[in-house]
Design an enzyme around this catalytic site. Structure first.
Site, PDB file in Angstrom:
ATOM      1  N   SER A  97      16.966  -5.905  25.102  1.00 19.09           N
ATOM      2  CA  SER A  97      17.401  -6.027  23.954  1.00 19.09           C
ATOM      3  C   SER A  97      19.374  -5.518  24.796  1.00 19.09           C
ATOM      4  O   SER A  97      18.994  -6.051  25.793  1.00 19.09           O
ATOM      5  CB  SER A  97      17.385  -4.875  22.562  1.00 19.09           C
ATOM      6  OG  SER A  97      18.614  -5.209  21.756  1.00 19.09           O
ATOM      7  N   ASP A 226      11.957 -11.651  16.684  1.00 18.63           N
ATOM      8  CA  ASP A 226      12.809 -10.733  17.076  1.00 18.63           C
ATOM      9  C   ASP A 226      13.348 -10.891  15.288  1.00 18.63           C
ATOM     10  O   ASP A 226      14.451 -11.699  15.427  1.00 18.63           O
ATOM     11  CB  ASP A 226      12.855 -10.661  17.879  1.00 18.63           C
ATOM     12  CG  ASP A 226      13.855  -9.687  18.526  1.00 18.63           C
ATOM     13  OD1 ASP A 226      14.373  -8.973  17.859  1.00 18.63           O
ATOM     14  OD2 ASP A 226      14.082 -10.006  19.447  1.00 18.63           O
ATOM     15  N   HIS A 255      11.400  -7.059  17.160  1.00 11.74           N
ATOM     16  CA  HIS A 255      11.601  -6.956  18.011  1.00 11.74           C
ATOM     17  C   HIS A 255      11.756  -5.297  19.177  1.00 11.74           C
ATOM     18  O   HIS A 255      11.777  -5.389  20.404  1.00 11.74           O
ATOM     19  CB  HIS A 255      13.870  -6.630  17.488  1.00 11.74           C
ATOM     20  CG  HIS A 255      14.561  -6.162  18.705  1.00 11.74           C
ATOM     21  ND1 HIS A 255      14.394  -7.145  19.891  1.00 11.74           N
ATOM     22  CD2 HIS A 255      15.590  -5.174  19.083  1.00 11.74           C
ATOM     23  CE1 HIS A 255      16.388  -6.906  20.456  1.00 11.74           C
ATOM     24  NE2 HIS A 255      16.241  -5.702  19.821  1.00 11.74           N
TER      25      HIS A 255
END
Length: 275
Positions: A97, A226, A255
């Site tokens: 991320s 996601d 995610h």
């Protein structure tokens, strides 16, 4: 606690597990978490014979909470100082991320002289924000909403965020209250100012030029469900820039797949490292 001190005087906390003589893997965490989110991976890969390192980004976890310099450029520079102060070479960089943005900006600013391989997991590059040139991105009001929720009542916001983060709002999902509580704990360790600044850093930083500097084997791994970093504006765009990258998509993946698909992810990352 182990820390380095950066050139601007910020103390960055890090964990360093496994043999100091082994090839190092550095894990960069997502927002608003800390190095603790990588504990399972650090144990797994240390047991596989690697040196595993994870740090708390400035203003997150146990690192100093600073008012200024909570930017993607600084995150990349902090990573560079960690690598240089520990005198690491042949490093495998793994970023999830926002951590994927940190790794990417590090490569763009500092090159790959100390790097062996790169893995971007559910990562934010090349650009999350929707613009005329990036129509698949998310509109600014999405990130304004994250800022508003974090500023108004971040404790509740972090609890609520775990539902889409881990795909717990999908049919058949098995909700882990332990994972949700751990996300909240790590998020609440960080400083509000730095976390607010980091929202701009991960959403508005443009990584197109940084990705063009990638010249090492690269894994781009993403879930196609996601809900935090949609795959179209991220992984699918990244592999068009990093031509030699290997794309691995988890069908229905969320995610937080490093935790929800922990064993599969660890095996896939190990396969990539050993390839």
């Amino acid at each position: 606690m182990a820390t380095i001190t950066t050139t601007d005087g910020t103390h960055i906390f890090y964990k360093d597990w496994g043999s100091k003589d082994a090839q190092p893997i550095i894990f960069s965490h997502g927002w608003p978490l800390s190095a603790d989110v990588w504990d399972a991976q650090m144990v797994f890969f240390a047991n596989q014979g690697f040196r595993t390192i994870a740090h708390d980004r400035r203003s997150h976890g146990r690192s100093d909470q600073v008012w200024h310099n909570n930017t993607m450029d600084q995150y990349g520079d902090d990573l560079a100082e960690l690598i240089e102060q520990l005198d690491l070479h042949d490093v495998i960089l793994v970023g999830h991320s926002t951590g994927g943005g940190e790794v990417t900006r590090y490569v763009g600013r500092h090159g790959t002289g100390r790097v062996a391989k790169i893995a971007l997991i559910g990562a934010v590059p090349p650009l999350m924000l929707k613009t005329e040139a990036n129509p698949d991105g998310l509109p600014l009001d999405v990130f304004d909403g994250i800022r508003k929720g974090t500023n108004a009542n971040r404790s509740q916001f972090f609890k609520d965020l775990t539902i889409p983060f881990y795909g717990y709002n999908r049919e058949g999902a098995v909700i882990s209250e332990g994972i949700r509580e751990e996300f909240w704990r790590q998020g609440m360790m960080g400083g509000l100012k730095g976390q607010l600044d980091s929202i701009r850093a991960f959403s508005e930083s443009d990584f197109h030029q940084d990705l063009k500097a990638f010249d090492k084997p690269t894994l781009v791994l993403h879930g196609d469900d996601d809900q935090i970093v949609p795959i179209g504006a991220s992984a699918l765009s990244t592999v068009k820039i990093v031509k030699h990258a290997v794309l691995k998509v988890y069908e229905g993946g969320d995610h937080g797949l490093t935790q929800t698909h922990q064993d599969r992810f660890n095996a896939d990352l190990l396969d990539f490292i050993n390839a």
